[in-house]
Motif scaffolding. Structure first.
Motif, PDB file in Angstrom:
ATOM      1  N   GLU A   1       0.829  -1.215   0.000  1.00  0.00           N
ATOM      2  CA  GLU A   1       0.000   0.000   0.000  1.00  0.00           C
ATOM      3  C   GLU A   1       0.860   1.261   0.000  1.00  0.00           C
ATOM      4  OE1 GLU A   1      -2.573  -0.280   3.374  1.00  0.00           O
ATOM      5  OE2 GLU A   1      -3.895  -1.707   2.397  1.00  0.00           O
ATOM      6  N   CYS A   2       0.924   1.901  -1.132  1.00  0.00           N
ATOM      7  CA  CYS A   2       1.556   3.224  -1.208  1.00  0.00           C
ATOM      8  C   CYS A   2       0.998   3.939  -2.434  1.00  0.00           C
ATOM      9  CB  CYS A   2       3.074   3.129  -1.302  1.00  0.00           C
ATOM     10  SG  CYS A   2       3.812   4.761  -1.577  1.00  0.00           S
ATOM     11  N   ASN A   3       0.168   4.926  -2.196  1.00  0.00           N
ATOM     12  CA  ASN A   3      -0.465   5.650  -3.313  1.00  0.00           C
ATOM     13  C   ASN A   3       0.537   6.432  -4.151  1.00  0.00           C
ATOM     14  OD1 ASN A   3      -3.193   4.924  -2.850  1.00  0.00           O
ATOM     15  ND2 ASN A   3      -3.280   6.365  -1.128  1.00  0.00           N
ATOM     16  N   LYS A   4       1.661   6.781  -3.553  1.00  0.00           N
ATOM     17  CA  LYS A   4       2.680   7.520  -4.312  1.00  0.00           C
ATOM     18  C   LYS A   4       3.370   6.572  -5.295  1.00  0.00           C
ATOM     19  CE  LYS A   4       5.151  10.896  -2.256  1.00  0.00           C
ATOM     20  NZ  LYS A   4       4.796  12.016  -3.140  1.00  0.00           N
ATOM     21  N   ARG A   5       3.616   5.342  -4.847  1.00  0.00           N
ATOM     22  CA  ARG A   5       4.317   4.360  -5.695  1.00  0.00           C
ATOM     23  C   ARG A   5       3.340   3.650  -6.633  1.00  0.00           C
ATOM     24  NH1 ARG A   5       5.173  -0.368  -3.407  1.00  0.00           N
ATOM     25  NH2 ARG A   5       5.572   0.466  -1.339  1.00  0.00           N
ATOM     26  N   THR A   6       2.194   3.246  -6.081  1.00  0.00           N
ATOM     27  CA  THR A   6       1.184   2.518  -6.859  1.00  0.00           C
ATOM     28  C   THR A   6      -0.170   3.186  -6.636  1.00  0.00           C
ATOM     29  OG1 THR A   6       2.429   0.507  -6.308  1.00  0.00           O
ATOM     30  CG2 THR A   6       0.283   0.202  -7.351  1.00  0.00           C
ATOM     31  N   PRO A   7      -0.553   4.119  -7.526  1.00  0.00           N
ATOM     32  CA  PRO A   7      -1.786   4.868  -7.301  1.00  0.00           C
ATOM     33  C   PRO A   7      -2.981   3.960  -7.018  1.00  0.00           C
ATOM     34  CG  PRO A   7      -0.577   5.780  -9.149  1.00  0.00           C
ATOM     35  CD  PRO A   7       0.166   4.537  -8.732  1.00  0.00           C
ATOM     36  N   GLY A   8      -3.748   4.327  -5.995  1.00  0.00           N
ATOM     37  CA  GLY A   8      -4.956   3.576  -5.657  1.00  0.00           C
ATOM     38  C   GLY A   8      -4.733   2.433  -4.689  1.00  0.00           C
ATOM     39  N   SER A   9      -3.476   2.196  -4.281  1.00  0.00           N
ATOM     40  CA  SER A   9      -3.203   1.018  -3.439  1.00  0.00           C
ATOM     41  C   SER A   9      -3.432   1.281  -1.957  1.00  0.00           C
ATOM     42  CB  SER A   9      -1.766   0.534  -3.661  1.00  0.00           C
ATOM     43  OG  SER A   9      -0.852   1.555  -3.316  1.00  0.00           O
ATOM     44  N   GLY A  10      -3.498   2.552  -1.551  1.00  0.00           N
ATOM     45  CA  GLY A  10      -3.669   2.875  -0.127  1.00  0.00           C
ATOM     46  C   GLY A  10      -2.412   3.518   0.440  1.00  0.00           C
ATOM     47  N   CYS A  11      -2.435   3.767   1.734  1.00  0.00           N
ATOM     48  CA  CYS A  11      -1.286   4.418   2.382  1.00  0.00           C
ATOM     49  C   CYS A  11      -0.990   3.702   3.701  1.00  0.00           C
ATOM     50  CB  CYS A  11      -1.571   5.898   2.635  1.00  0.00           C
ATOM     51  SG  CYS A  11      -0.263   6.718   3.575  1.00  0.00           S
ATOM     52  N   SER A  12       0.137   2.992   3.732  1.00  0.00           N
ATOM     53  CA  SER A  12       0.503   2.267   4.951  1.00  0.00           C
ATOM     54  C   SER A  12       0.951   3.205   6.060  1.00  0.00           C
ATOM     55  CB  SER A  12       1.634   1.279   4.658  1.00  0.00           C
ATOM     56  OG  SER A  12       1.216   0.311   3.750  1.00  0.00           O
ATOM     57  N   ALA A  13       1.373   4.405   5.701  1.00  0.00           N
ATOM     58  CA  ALA A  13       1.897   5.331   6.725  1.00  0.00           C
ATOM     59  C   ALA A  13       0.776   5.873   7.609  1.00  0.00           C
ATOM     60  CB  ALA A  13       2.643   6.481   6.054  1.00  0.00           C
ATOM     61  N   ILE A  14      -0.424   6.030   7.014  1.00  0.00           N
ATOM     62  CA  ILE A  14      -1.556   6.491   7.819  1.00  0.00           C
ATOM     63  C   ILE A  14      -1.971   5.308   8.694  1.00  0.00           C
ATOM     64  CG2 ILE A  14      -3.944   7.326   7.779  1.00  0.00           C
ATOM     65  CD1 ILE A  14      -3.282   8.618   5.040  1.00  0.00           C
ATOM     66  N   GLY A  15      -1.801   5.475   9.988  1.00  0.00           N
ATOM     67  CA  GLY A  15      -2.065   4.347  10.887  1.00  0.00           C
ATOM     68  C   GLY A  15      -0.854   3.465  11.110  1.00  0.00           C
ATOM     69  N   GLY A  16       0.240   3.733  10.386  1.00  0.00           N
ATOM     70  CA  GLY A  16       1.481   2.984  10.579  1.00  0.00           C
ATOM     71  C   GLY A  16       2.460   3.774  11.437  1.00  0.00           C
ATOM     72  N   HIS A  17       3.756   3.498  11.254  1.00  0.00           N
ATOM     73  CA  HIS A  17       4.763   4.270  11.984  1.00  0.00           C
ATOM     74  C   HIS A  17       4.947   5.583  11.244  1.00  0.00           C
ATOM     75  CE1 HIS A  17       5.797   1.062  14.728  1.00  0.00           C
ATOM     76  NE2 HIS A  17       5.746   0.229  13.714  1.00  0.00           N
ATOM     77  N   ASN A  18       4.512   6.671  11.853  1.00  0.00           N
ATOM     78  CA  ASN A  18       4.528   7.935  11.108  1.00  0.00           C
ATOM     79  C   ASN A  18       5.163   9.082  11.892  1.00  0.00           C
ATOM     80  OD1 ASN A  18       2.348   8.456  12.875  1.00  0.00           O
ATOM     81  ND2 ASN A  18       0.893   7.650  11.358  1.00  0.00           N
ATOM     82  N   ARG A  19       6.160   8.760  12.703  1.00  0.00           N
ATOM     83  CA  ARG A  19       6.843   9.785  13.505  1.00  0.00           C
ATOM     84  C   ARG A  19       7.501  10.860  12.633  1.00  0.00           C
ATOM     85  NH1 ARG A  19      12.056  10.230  15.377  1.00  0.00           N
ATOM     86  NH2 ARG A  19      12.258  11.506  17.262  1.00  0.00           N
ATOM     87  N   THR A  20       8.036  10.458  11.475  1.00  0.00           N
ATOM     88  CA  THR A  20       8.782  11.423  10.654  1.00  0.00           C
ATOM     89  C   THR A  20       7.906  12.028   9.541  1.00  0.00           C
ATOM     90  OG1 THR A  20       9.515   9.650   9.190  1.00  0.00           O
ATOM     91  CG2 THR A  20      10.962  10.211  11.041  1.00  0.00           C
ATOM     92  N   HIS A  21       6.637  11.703   9.536  1.00  0.00           N
ATOM     93  CA  HIS A  21       5.805  12.120   8.403  1.00  0.00           C
ATOM     94  C   HIS A  21       5.303  13.566   8.532  1.00  0.00           C
ATOM     95  CE1 HIS A  21       6.231   7.924   7.526  1.00  0.00           C
ATOM     96  NE2 HIS A  21       5.697   8.127   6.333  1.00  0.00           N
ATOM     97  N   ALA A  22       4.604  13.995   7.474  1.00  0.00           N
ATOM     98  CA  ALA A  22       4.201  15.401   7.364  1.00  0.00           C
ATOM     99  C   ALA A  22       2.984  15.722   8.231  1.00  0.00           C
ATOM    100  CB  ALA A  22       3.901  15.726   5.900  1.00  0.00           C
ATOM    101  N   ILE A  23       2.915  16.984   8.619  1.00  0.00           N
ATOM    102  CA  ILE A  23       1.732  17.475   9.347  1.00  0.00           C
ATOM    103  C   ILE A  23       1.060  18.629   8.601  1.00  0.00           C
ATOM    104  CG2 ILE A  23       2.477  16.706  11.649  1.00  0.00           C
ATOM    105  CD1 ILE A  23       3.547  19.535  12.163  1.00  0.00           C
TER     106      ILE A  23
END
Ligand code: FAD
Length: 333
Positions: A135-157
């Motif tokens: 799941e990564c919409n950036k890599r594979t559009p429509g696949s989902g996002c593992s970062a939302i609900g995953g380990h996201n300490r370094t992610h954007a706000i």
């Protein structure tokens, strides 16, 4: 790593012609330029980037920095990050850029990394970089996002969407955002100029589209406007360790204080946005006000008002505020 063809371009127009054969200049591009290779080759080894052709642009005459008659500074796309950081014009007139560059990566990487490549480096989101996560919409559009609900300490706000929360990792681009750089692009025989504020796209529904580049587009150079007399600038980067680490939060500040009042302010953040994050809200809160702590705190609050933290990265809201306040205090005292 998949097989690919390697060719070398002898002129910008020839490079552009080869890249024009790609269907896209975004994720999934069939043709990619290679400059320093410090982003592209890594991602090819991970099979995140799978171009069938790689066009080497290292022999193009785009490695010079030149002062223009109008006082602006023209930076070739192939100028290495290390050379740019130590360029006398940059050190004197745009310290925010020199400091931003020197805060990035390592000496060895900066010796390879180029101006064009740095602008186009990809996110460090571990879900994007690891094919084990489907799941990564950036890599594979429509696949989902593992970062939302995953380990996201370094992610954007800031600038996130329900489809992507990947952080833009560049330090250089944040400094260039505060300097209001302009990006010059060649496609075949035609040239155009894009303000850096319009270059990066928000993820929205299409996180695979990161910028305005089309097939055949080659960044040829970047220009910085003439330095404003009396303005000062500074880059502050906060991270988990003192070097060789991406920003958790960074602030690029260009400010002109006239007497007690702030006449002009240009503010951008790194480490917190899905793109290098210019903050008109902070600029508005600063301009015309006294250069004091109360004003700086109000600007920081305004800049982060629309922040949308995830499970692990709410600390970034206060960190980014303190980063801006400290950068402003440093540059005005
Ligand atoms: C371990 C590590 C730590 C790092 N730490 C930091 C950090 O703290 N801060 C930071 O800002 N960066 C950091 N970086 C990223 C580094 O700055 C980038 O990898 C580098 O700037 C990319 O430049 P390059 O010339 O090597 O790009 P390349 O890998 O050659 O190219 C990157 C992309 O840009 C495209 N491209 C290159 N030039 C052009 C052009 N002229 N026109 C159109 N497209 C072009 C390529 O096709 C490719 O898609 C780090 C990298 C590594 C590996």
């Amino acid at each position: 790593m998949i097989d690919f063809a390697l060719s070398r371009a002898s002129s910008p127009a020839e490079a552009s012609e080869q890249a024009a054969k790609s269907k896209t200049a975004q994720q999934g591009a069939q043709v990619r330029y290679v400059a320093g290779g410090t982003t592209l080759i890594d991602l090819m080894k991970l099979d995140v980037e799978t171009p069938v052709r790689v066009v080497d642009i290292n022999r193009l005459e785009l490695a010079r920095t030149e002062r223009q008659p109008d006082g602006s500074l023209r930076i070739g796309a192939m100028v290495r990050n290390a050379d740019l950081a130590h360029d006398p014009n940059v050190v004197r007139d745009y310290p925010v850029l020199s400091q931003g560059l020197l805060s990035g990566a390592t000496g060895q990487l900066r010796n390879m990394a180029t101006t064009g490549g740095n602008l186009l480096q990809r996110t460090r989101c571990s879900y994007f970089r690891d094919l084990a996560y489907a799941e990564c919409n950036k890599r594979t559009p429509g696949s989902g996002c593992s970062a939302i609900g995953g380990h996201n300490r370094t992610h954007a706000i800031l600038g996130t969407s329900e489809h992507c929360i990947a952080t833009h990792p560049s330090d250089m681009a944040v400094a260039m955002m505060a300097l209001e750089a302009r990006i010059h692009i060649l496609n075949g025989q035609s040239e155009r100029e894009v303000p850096i504020g319009e270059f990066y796209l928000l993820p929205g529904n299409t996180p695979n589209l990161e910028n305005v580049l089309k097939p055949g587009d080659l960044i040829t150079y970047v220009t910085l406007p003439p330095p404003v007399a009396g303005a000062r600038s500074h880059y502050l980067k906060l991270r988990d360790r003192a070097s060789y680490e991406f920003a958790l939060a960074s602030a690029a500040v260009v400010i002109h204080v006239d007497g007690e009042r702030i006449r002009k302010a240009r503010i951008a953040f790194g480490g917190v946005g899905t793109r290098p994050w210019r903050s008109p809200e902070a600029e508005h809160a600063l301009e015309g006000k006294a250069a004091d702590e109360a004003t700086f705190r109000a600007a920081a609050d305004a800049a982060l008002r629309n922040a949308k933290p995830q499970r692990d990265n709410a600390f970034k809201v206060e960190l980014a505020k303190r980063c801006l306040i400290r950068a402003l205090t440093t540059v005005t005292t």
